[in-house]
Enzyme design. Sequence first.
Site, PDB file in Angstrom:
ATOM      1  CD  GLU A 174      20.591  27.008  -6.221  1.00  0.00           C
ATOM      2  OE1 GLU A 174      20.875  27.878  -4.683  1.00  0.00           O
ATOM      3  OE2 GLU A 174      20.157  26.219  -5.481  1.00  0.00           O
ATOM      4  CD  GLU A 317      23.740  21.964  -1.654  1.00  0.00           C
ATOM      5  OE1 GLU A 317      24.333  20.704  -1.034  1.00  0.00           O
ATOM      6  OE2 GLU A 317      23.888  22.713   0.217  1.00  0.00           O
TER       7      GLU A 317
END
Length: 351
Positions: A174, A317
Site C-alpha cells: 500500500e 509498500e
Amino acid sequence: MKLIEKALKGIDGLDKDSMERAKKRLDSLTKPKGSLGVLEELAVKLAGIKKESMHEIKDKVIIVMAGDHGVVEEGVSAYPQEVTPQMILNFLSGGAAINVLARHAGARIVCVDVGSAADVYHESLVSKKVKRGTDNIARGPAMSREEAVRCIEAGIEVVWQEIDRGADLIGTGEMGIGNTTPSSAILAVYSERPLEELVGRGTGIGDDRLNLKLRAIKRALEINQPDPRDPVGVLAKVGGLEIGAIAGCILGAASRRVPVVIDGFISTAGALIAGRIEPRCIDYMIASHVSQEPGHGIMLRLMGLEPMIHMKMRLGEGTGAALAFNMVEAATKIIREMATFDDAGVSREIK
C-alpha cells in the site's frame, strides 16, 4: 450478483486430506520430524490452500494499493499528501524499496490507484479510483457505504485479473500518506485495549503530532460510532480506500484458493476487515512480519496469525511480503525436492 457476494460464495476451508498427505511426505524426508519448523507448517498450509500436497510457485505478484486520507488535515503525518502520487510514480519507475525487494524475490509489482487525491498518469498504473481520497474521519465518515463496497470490489477485480494471468502467490502492499491513522482506528474498533497502546508513530512523528493523531482517532470513533459487527460499515466510517481494496484483494484470492502474504500494519488492517467479512479467508493469509507499529502484533493476534520475520520494519509498500516470498517458496521446494529416507538410503529414527 455483486462481486463481493460472488467472492464470498467461492471461499471454502482448507483441504484436510491434502494437508495430511503433505505432513506424511514431510515426515518421510531426511530430517527429524518437524525440525524445519515454520517451513513445514507453511508447506502443510499451502497444501490445504491449493488442494495438492506438493505445490510449485510460478508467478509471484505484489499488489500495491494507493489511496489518500482526509485526516491528514489534522496534522497526523510527518509528510505532505503530495508524497502519495510521487511515490506511485516511483513504484512505476522501479526506484522504491518494494521494487528492489520484489526484484530480489523474482516478483512482479502491480500498482493500483484506488483513491489518490491527485490525478496520476502512467501507462503501467491500474486505475480503479473510487474517489479522490477519503473524507476527514475526525469530522465524519471516511466514505459512503457504497464507496466502501466499490473499493472492496476493486481489490477483487484486480486480484482476479492477476490470477487469470497466472499469479499463484499474492503479496499485499500500500501507499497513502496518513494511513496509519485509519488503520489504528479500525484496530480500536476490534480491540479492548486503551487507544494509547494501539497507536504508533507511523512515518516517525514526534510527540506533538502523536498527540494530534490520538485526538483525531478519538474524535473519529466518537463521531462515527463504528459497529464492529458491521465490517463494511467500519471501513466506510473510519477506514481507507486502499485498506478496502486490500480487503477485497484478500477475499478475491481466497475465493480462487490462492495464498496471500500480508505485509505490515495497513495491509493487516485490510486483512482484519476481510477476516471480519468472511472468517474463512484467514486460512489463506500468511503473515510476513511484525512491524514497529505497536498495534500490528495485536492485529495479527486477533486473527490468530504468527509473523515469520522480526526486522523492526515500518515502511509498508509490501516490503515485508516481498521478503517473506522467499520463505514461502522455500517451503514448497523443501517438500518437493528433499529426498526421503528410503530414496537416500538413510536410517530412520530408532523406535
